[in-house]
Design an enzyme around this catalytic site. Structure first.
Site, PDB file in Angstrom:
ATOM      1  N   HIS A  86       0.837  -1.192   0.000  1.00  0.00           N
ATOM      2  CA  HIS A  86       0.000   0.000   0.000  1.00  0.00           C
ATOM      3  C   HIS A  86       0.878   1.250   0.000  1.00  0.00           C
ATOM      4  O   HIS A  86       2.092   1.173   0.148  1.00  0.00           O
ATOM      5  CB  HIS A  86      -0.970   0.015   1.184  1.00  0.00           C
ATOM      6  CG  HIS A  86      -0.339   0.307   2.514  1.00  0.00           C
ATOM      7  ND1 HIS A  86       0.555  -0.532   3.114  1.00  0.00           N
ATOM      8  CD2 HIS A  86      -0.480   1.367   3.364  1.00  0.00           C
ATOM      9  CE1 HIS A  86       0.942  -0.028   4.269  1.00  0.00           C
ATOM     10  NE2 HIS A  86       0.335   1.128   4.448  1.00  0.00           N
TER      11      HIS A  86
ATOM     12  N   ASP B 178      -1.113   7.117   7.169  1.00  0.00           N
ATOM     13  CA  ASP B 178      -1.167   5.713   6.780  1.00  0.00           C
ATOM     14  C   ASP B 178      -2.577   5.176   7.016  1.00  0.00           C
ATOM     15  O   ASP B 178      -3.170   5.389   8.082  1.00  0.00           O
ATOM     16  CB  ASP B 178      -0.160   4.891   7.589  1.00  0.00           C
ATOM     17  CG  ASP B 178      -0.063   3.459   7.105  1.00  0.00           C
ATOM     18  OD1 ASP B 178       0.831   3.169   6.294  1.00  0.00           O
ATOM     19  OD2 ASP B 178      -0.901   2.631   7.519  1.00  0.00           O
TER      20      ASP B 178
ATOM     21  N   CYS C 131      -3.422   4.874  -1.165  1.00  0.00           N
ATOM     22  CA  CYS C 131      -3.206   4.570  -2.578  1.00  0.00           C
ATOM     23  C   CYS C 131      -4.313   5.172  -3.423  1.00  0.00           C
ATOM     24  O   CYS C 131      -4.066   5.779  -4.462  1.00  0.00           O
ATOM     25  CB  CYS C 131      -3.168   3.063  -2.786  1.00  0.00           C
ATOM     26  SG  CYS C 131      -3.352   2.578  -4.513  1.00  0.00           S
TER      27      CYS C 131
END
Length: 251
Positions: A148, A165, A210
């Site tokens: 990712h 994240d 992403c």
């Protein structure tokens, strides 16, 4: 009215190479400009049939070029539905962000961090030979972690390194890599004030970075809140596709 819609579809297809970024609002906006905002069922049928005909014959060699970046239809296709964005999309979008902010924001190529890890500061020192990072207000560093994407931002005024994240991971190694890089760059450029005093902050990104790395970068670069949801993703993907083809960020 039907001929007007078909002409619009043809020009749209030539401009963007596909119908991936087309939405019903585009057609309605076109009709509104022509003094008619009603999309009849007959027009919808004609439009669907015409779209299918055009889409069955892709534009050969369709390319989008900007500075040193080149995007093919295959690259742009990563913006369709649930596909993962590729490096080419992210890097060209980063270039558009820098232009839109008059280079007060610096976007690092998505290969930067991998090169930094593999070869250390000396392996990436030339990347900023003509760039004064310490005159920027924000640095954007996309991090590809194989499974990712994450995003590191650096706010220069407060010497804050933030890590976004989607899996809530605290990546201390990544933090150290970026901090050591900035300290080395400060020594190289004789910026004493930036050789120490860095702060580290973790952020949980509620959406896959992403899928919306470009959107995070875009909003952070213009100091807008990260207020968007998974339901916004199809619209955001279409907008990014258009912005890349238009070679500028749209309002």
């Amino acid at each position: 009215m039907i001929s007007s819609v078909l002409d619009f579809l043809e020009s749209f297809y030539i401009r963007y190479g596909s119908f991936i970024p087309l939405s019903e609002s585009d057609v309605l906006e076109h009709l509104k400009k022509k003094g008619n905002s009603d999309l009849s069922s007959r027009s919808v049928r004609e439009m669907t049939r015409y779209r299918a005909g055009l889409a069955s014959a892709p534009i050969a060699g369709f390319m989008v070029t900007y500075n040193k970046h080149t995007l093919s239809l295959e690259d742009l296709g990563t913006l369709e539905e649930q596909n993962w964005l590729n490096d080419q999309i992210i890097n060209m979008y980063g270039e558009l962000i820098m232009e839109a902010t008059e280079h007060k924001v610096h976007f690092f190529n998505s290969f930067f961090h991998k090169q930094l890890v593999a070869k250390g500061y000396d392996g990436v020192k030339r990347w900023t030979k003509k760039v004064d990072l310490f005159s920027k207000w924000l640095l954007l560093i996309p991090i590809h972690l194989e499974i990712h994407w994450s995003l590191v931002t650096v706010t220069m005024a407060t010497k804050t390194i933030s890590y976004f994240d989607s899996q809530g991971i605290h990546n201390s190694v990544c933090y150290q890599n970026i901090m050591k890089y900035l300290q080395s760059e400060a020594r190289e450029k004789k910026q004493t004030a930036f050789q120490k005093g860095w702060k580290l902050v973790d952020y949980f990104a509620p959406l896959s970075v992403c899928l919306c790395a470009c959107q995070y970068c875009r909003r952070l670069s213009v100091k807008q809140p990260l207020q968007f949801s998974q339901e916004d993703m199809p619209r955001i993907r279409k907008r990014i596709y258009k912005e890349l083809c238009d070679r500028r960020l749209n309002d």
